[in-house]
Design a protein around this motif. Structure first.
Motif, mmCIF file in Angstrom:
data_model
loop_
_atom_site.group_PDB
_atom_site.id
_atom_site.type_symbol
_atom_site.label_atom_id
_atom_site.label_comp_id
_atom_site.label_asym_id
_atom_site.label_seq_id
_atom_site.Cartn_x
_atom_site.Cartn_y
_atom_site.Cartn_z
ATOM 1 N N VAL A 137 -5.445 -10.331 5.691
ATOM 2 C CA VAL A 137 -4.409 -10.287 4.667
ATOM 3 C C VAL A 137 -3.233 -9.480 5.205
ATOM 4 O O VAL A 137 -3.373 -8.663 6.116
ATOM 5 N N LYS A 138 -2.067 -9.720 4.640
ATOM 6 C CA LYS A 138 -0.874 -8.995 5.035
ATOM 7 C C LYS A 138 -0.776 -7.701 4.224
ATOM 8 O O LYS A 138 -0.993 -7.705 3.004
ATOM 9 N N VAL A 139 -0.462 -6.600 4.877
ATOM 10 C CA VAL A 139 -0.362 -5.322 4.166
ATOM 11 C C VAL A 139 0.751 -4.491 4.771
ATOM 12 O O VAL A 139 0.936 -4.471 5.996
ATOM 13 N N THR A 140 1.533 -3.827 3.920
ATOM 14 C CA THR A 140 2.636 -2.971 4.363
ATOM 15 C C THR A 140 2.443 -1.589 3.762
ATOM 16 O O THR A 140 2.247 -1.452 2.552
ATOM 17 N N LEU A 141 2.510 -0.569 4.610
ATOM 18 C CA LEU A 141 2.298 0.817 4.186
ATOM 19 C C LEU A 141 3.622 1.504 3.871
ATOM 20 O O LEU A 141 4.567 1.453 4.661
ATOM 21 N N LEU A 190 0.850 -1.190 0.000
ATOM 22 C CA LEU A 190 0.000 0.000 0.000
ATOM 23 C C LEU A 190 0.884 1.238 0.000
ATOM 24 O O LEU A 190 1.672 1.447 0.934
ATOM 25 N N ALA A 191 0.791 2.061 -1.035
ATOM 26 C CA ALA A 191 1.544 3.308 -1.123
ATOM 27 C C ALA A 191 0.564 4.467 -0.983
ATOM 28 O O ALA A 191 -0.227 4.733 -1.888
ATOM 29 N N GLU A 192 0.611 5.151 0.157
ATOM 30 C CA GLU A 192 -0.326 6.234 0.466
ATOM 31 C C GLU A 192 0.385 7.237 1.371
ATOM 32 O O GLU A 192 0.862 6.880 2.450
ATOM 33 N N ASP A 193 0.469 8.507 0.916
ATOM 34 C CA ASP A 193 1.203 9.495 1.704
ATOM 35 C C ASP A 193 0.366 10.119 2.810
ATOM 36 O O ASP A 193 0.911 10.740 3.729
ATOM 37 N N ASP A 194 -0.947 9.969 2.762
ATOM 38 C CA ASP A 194 -1.813 10.453 3.834
ATOM 39 C C ASP A 194 -1.764 9.436 4.970
ATOM 40 O O ASP A 194 -2.329 8.341 4.873
ATOM 41 N N LEU A 195 -1.066 9.794 6.052
ATOM 42 C CA LEU A 195 -0.827 8.840 7.135
ATOM 43 C C LEU A 195 -2.117 8.347 7.762
ATOM 44 O O LEU A 195 -2.261 7.147 8.040
ATOM 45 N N ASN A 196 -3.073 9.247 7.987
ATOM 46 C CA ASN A 196 -4.335 8.836 8.614
ATOM 47 C C ASN A 196 -5.078 7.821 7.753
ATOM 48 O O ASN A 196 -5.540 6.786 8.247
ATOM 49 N N LEU A 197 -5.193 8.119 6.450
ATOM 50 C CA LEU A 197 -5.863 7.196 5.550
ATOM 51 C C LEU A 197 -5.083 5.889 5.453
ATOM 52 O O LEU A 197 -5.672 4.796 5.440
ATOM 53 N N GLY A 198 -3.767 6.002 5.397
ATOM 54 C CA GLY A 198 -2.937 4.803 5.300
ATOM 55 C C GLY A 198 -3.136 3.869 6.475
ATOM 56 O O GLY A 198 -3.293 2.658 6.302
ATOM 57 N N ILE A 199 -3.146 4.422 7.684
ATOM 58 C CA ILE A 199 -3.327 3.604 8.884
ATOM 59 C C ILE A 199 -4.716 2.984 8.900
ATOM 60 O O ILE A 199 -4.887 1.803 9.251
ATOM 61 N N LEU A 200 -5.725 3.761 8.511
ATOM 62 C CA LEU A 200 -7.090 3.229 8.459
ATOM 63 C C LEU A 200 -7.180 2.048 7.483
ATOM 64 O O LEU A 200 -7.817 1.028 7.780
ATOM 65 N N LEU A 201 -6.547 2.193 6.329
ATOM 66 C CA LEU A 201 -6.590 1.129 5.336
ATOM 67 C C LEU A 201 -5.828 -0.108 5.803
ATOM 68 O O LEU A 201 -6.266 -1.243 5.567
ATOM 69 N N VAL A 202 -4.693 0.103 6.461
ATOM 70 C CA VAL A 202 -3.938 -1.034 6.993
ATOM 71 C C VAL A 202 -4.790 -1.796 8.002
ATOM 72 O O VAL A 202 -4.900 -3.032 7.952
ATOM 73 N N ASP A 203 -5.404 -1.070 8.928
ATOM 74 C CA ASP A 203 -6.253 -1.716 9.942
ATOM 75 C C ASP A 203 -7.409 -2.456 9.283
ATOM 76 O O ASP A 203 -7.739 -3.590 9.669
ATOM 77 N N PHE A 204 -8.033 -1.813 8.311
ATOM 78 C CA PHE A 204 -9.179 -2.426 7.638
ATOM 79 C C PHE A 204 -8.774 -3.701 6.894
ATOM 80 O O PHE A 204 -9.427 -4.751 7.017
ATOM 81 N N LEU A 205 -7.690 -3.625 6.133
ATOM 82 C CA LEU A 205 -7.265 -4.784 5.345
ATOM 83 C C LEU A 205 -6.760 -5.916 6.233
ATOM 84 O O LEU A 205 -7.021 -7.092 5.955
ATOM 85 N N GLU A 206 -6.048 -5.574 7.295
ATOM 86 C CA GLU A 206 -5.583 -6.619 8.209
ATOM 87 C C GLU A 206 -6.745 -7.293 8.919
ATOM 88 O O GLU A 206 -6.654 -8.468 9.289
ATOM 89 N N PHE A 212 -13.744 7.045 -1.011
ATOM 90 C CA PHE A 212 -14.321 5.775 -1.430
ATOM 91 C C PHE A 212 -14.744 4.980 -0.197
ATOM 92 O O PHE A 212 -14.328 5.265 0.936
ATOM 93 N N ASP A 213 -15.564 3.993 -0.437
ATOM 94 C CA ASP A 213 -16.032 3.127 0.633
ATOM 95 C C ASP A 213 -15.064 1.954 0.782
ATOM 96 O O ASP A 213 -14.704 1.304 -0.204
ATOM 97 N N GLU A 214 -14.627 1.673 2.014
ATOM 98 C CA GLU A 214 -13.651 0.608 2.240
ATOM 99 C C GLU A 214 -14.182 -0.748 1.807
ATOM 100 O O GLU A 214 -13.442 -1.574 1.259
ATOM 101 N N ASP A 215 -15.466 -0.991 2.031
ATOM 102 C CA ASP A 215 -16.047 -2.275 1.638
ATOM 103 C C ASP A 215 -16.040 -2.434 0.119
ATOM 104 O O ASP A 215 -15.851 -3.543 -0.405
ATOM 105 N N GLU A 216 -16.252 -1.323 -0.589
ATOM 106 C CA GLU A 216 -16.193 -1.363 -2.054
ATOM 107 C C GLU A 216 -14.783 -1.721 -2.506
ATOM 108 O O GLU A 216 -14.596 -2.530 -3.426
#
Length: 229
Positions: A30-34, A10-26, A108-112
């Motif tokens: 699944v394994k995810v690295t920001l 996951l390449a995302e420079d917005d730290l807040n969004l990045g952390i949210l996406l990591v938590d959601f995907l984990e 976007f919606d995380e579930d989508e």
């Protein structure tokens, strides 16, 4: 690749969004690295065993489009999804032309997003599970598994999406393959942008096989394509 085997970059420079996406995907097991800039993201891809990339387009140091091109050079089979606040048609067409599997505009919606990840993963599994790997196309030999189009002593390496389209045409050689069938199977959706992207890929395939005049991809307007050979 099924979703529980995913190792996502996951390449995302917005730290807040990045952390949210990591938590959601984990939370989906699944394994995810920001990574927060393009340079570190690509270096991470080269060193890791990632099999799925989610890339913000506007990244510091190296933009997402450039990363995707480099990723596809190393492994054309790696799925790539772009996340971006830019929804311009030109950007979407550029993303699809690179070989992106999807292009998602913020917010976007995380579930989508998860549904798209699962659909792309299943589609990749389905394609890889096929027993038929090598096709004869006139004077060409198409090796789907190795993403190669061979003509005499030359080898043209295809992108995953180019290979998937050509394989569908080969499976129905000299018969019509409908546009919506290709779009649904490979893009996962049948809309304007996916359709325009498919037309670009078809044009590329025609160019790749232009050395044999007996090989033609016929366009049945607004209906589909026929690989004649």
């Amino acid at each position: 690749m099924t979703e529980n085997k995913l190792n996502i970059l996951l390449a995302e420079d917005d730290l807040n969004l990045g952390i949210l996406l990591v938590d959601f995907l984990e939370s989906r097991n699944v394994k995810v690295t920001l990574f927060r800039d393009g340079e570190s993201a690509f270096n991470g891809f080269k060193k890791g065993d990632f099999n799925f990339c989610i890339l913000d387009v506007m990244l510091p140091k190296v933009d997402g489009f450039t990363i995707a091109k480099k990723v596809k050079t190393i492994n054309a089979a790696t799925p790539v999804v772009f996340l971006t606040a830019r929804g311009m048609k030109e950007d979407k067409m550029k993303g699809y032309d690179i070989g992106a599997d999807d292009y998602i505009t913020k917010p976007f919606d995380e579930d989508e997003l998860w549904c798209k990840i699962v659909a792309i993963s299943k589609r990749t599994d389905l394609v890889c599970a096929s027993t038929e790997k090598v096709f004869k196309i006139g004077m060409y030999e198409f090796d789907f598994e190795n993403l190669s189009l061979n003509f005499q002593d030359s080898i043209k390496r295809l992108t995953t999406r180019e290979a998937e389209i050509l394989r569908m045409l080969c499976q129905s050689k000299n018969n019509l393959v409908r546009r919506e069938q290709i779009l649904t199977a490979i893009w996962g959706e049948n809309d304007y942008f996916a359709g325009r992207s498919m037309d670009v890929f078809i044009s590329k395939l025609r160019k790749y096989m232009s050395q044999d005049p007996n090989v033609q991809i016929e366009n049945v307007i607004k209906v589909g394509y026929i690989l004649n050979c």
